[in-house]
Design an enzyme around this catalytic site. Structure first.
Site, PDB file in Angstrom:
ATOM      1  N   ASP A   7       0.908  -0.984   0.022  1.00  0.00           N
ATOM      2  CA  ASP A   7       0.035   0.088   0.172  1.00  0.00           C
ATOM      3  C   ASP A   7       1.044   1.205  -0.126  1.00  0.00           C
ATOM      4  O   ASP A   7       2.276   1.074   0.425  1.00  0.00           O
ATOM      5  CB  ASP A   7      -0.898  -0.045   1.473  1.00  0.00           C
ATOM      6  CG  ASP A   7      -1.732   1.271   1.698  1.00  0.00           C
ATOM      7  OD1 ASP A   7      -2.317   1.780   0.789  1.00  0.00           O
ATOM      8  OD2 ASP A   7      -1.555   1.811   2.813  1.00  0.00           O
ATOM      9  N   ASP A   9       0.100   5.232   0.771  1.00  0.00           N
ATOM     10  CA  ASP A   9      -0.359   6.183   1.888  1.00  0.00           C
ATOM     11  C   ASP A   9      -0.748   5.358   3.242  1.00  0.00           C
ATOM     12  O   ASP A   9      -1.228   4.415   3.445  1.00  0.00           O
ATOM     13  CB  ASP A   9      -1.503   6.789   1.458  1.00  0.00           C
ATOM     14  CG  ASP A   9      -1.413   7.746   0.199  1.00  0.00           C
ATOM     15  OD1 ASP A   9      -0.374   7.918  -0.190  1.00  0.00           O
ATOM     16  OD2 ASP A   9      -2.424   7.729  -0.444  1.00  0.00           O
TER      17      ASP A   9
HETATM   18 MG   LIG Z   1      -2.916   2.967   3.348  1.00  0.00          MG
END
Ligand SMILES: [Mg+2]
Ligand SMILES: [Zn+2]
Length: 164
Positions: A7, A9
């Site tokens: 992932d 962010d």
């Molecule tokens: Mg995230």
């Protein structure tokens, strides 16, 4: 080929409340991100970034803003000799009902379609939210949560010793 699906962010770089992204220009890397990603590469993992960016579809940021931020991030990683194979992004709004917004698995499936040699049984996924966890579970990927879940880790630098 074994892949670390990461992932973006809240996992690689600092995350913000959705509306605050409107004013974010430069990525701030999280502790351990550089170290962790470099070690993953050294252990033979290709890194693929999988990121929900519904803030594009919902009009908080433009594609240009997204590209500017993302390219800066990739540049910082490249300067640190980190190999990122590819990035798969969902730009749709949450009401679009697309197939790629995590926890749905479309981003992983897109990656497998483009790189058929990916061996899911040797691959892993890491993220900071339940949608990452659910996506990984559906795909049968071993999952590590940043600060949550059964396989919680403090930051990405903790990952390589666990997946060796
Ligand atoms: Mg995230
Ligand atoms: Zn999507």
């Amino acid at each position: 080929m074994k892949v670390a699906f990461l992932d973006r962010d809240g996992t690689i770089n600092l995350d913000y409340p959705d509306m605050d992204w409107k004013n974010v220009e430069n990525p701030i890397l999280l502790d351990g991100a550089i170290t962790g990603m470099k070690l993953l590469n050294n252990q033979g993992f290709e890194i693929i970034i999988v990121s929900n960016q519904y803030i594009i579809g919902e009009g908080v940021i433009t594609f240009e803003q997204f590209n500017s931020f993302h390219n800066q991030l990739l540049e910082v990683l490249a300067i640190n000799n980190i190999r990122v194979l590819d990035s798969f992004i969902c730009p749709h709004s949450r009401t679009d009902n697309c197939e790629c917004c995590k926890p749905k698995t479309g981003l992983i499936l897109q990656a497998i379609e483009k790189y058929p040699h990916i061996d899911l049984s040797e691959s892993i996924m890491c993220g900071d939210s339940v949608s990452d966890l659910k996506c990984a579970k559906t795909m049968g990927l071993k999952f590590y949560g940043i600060d949550f879940g059964e396989n919680a880790i403090k930051d990405l630098s903790c990952l390589p010793t666990l997946v060796r």
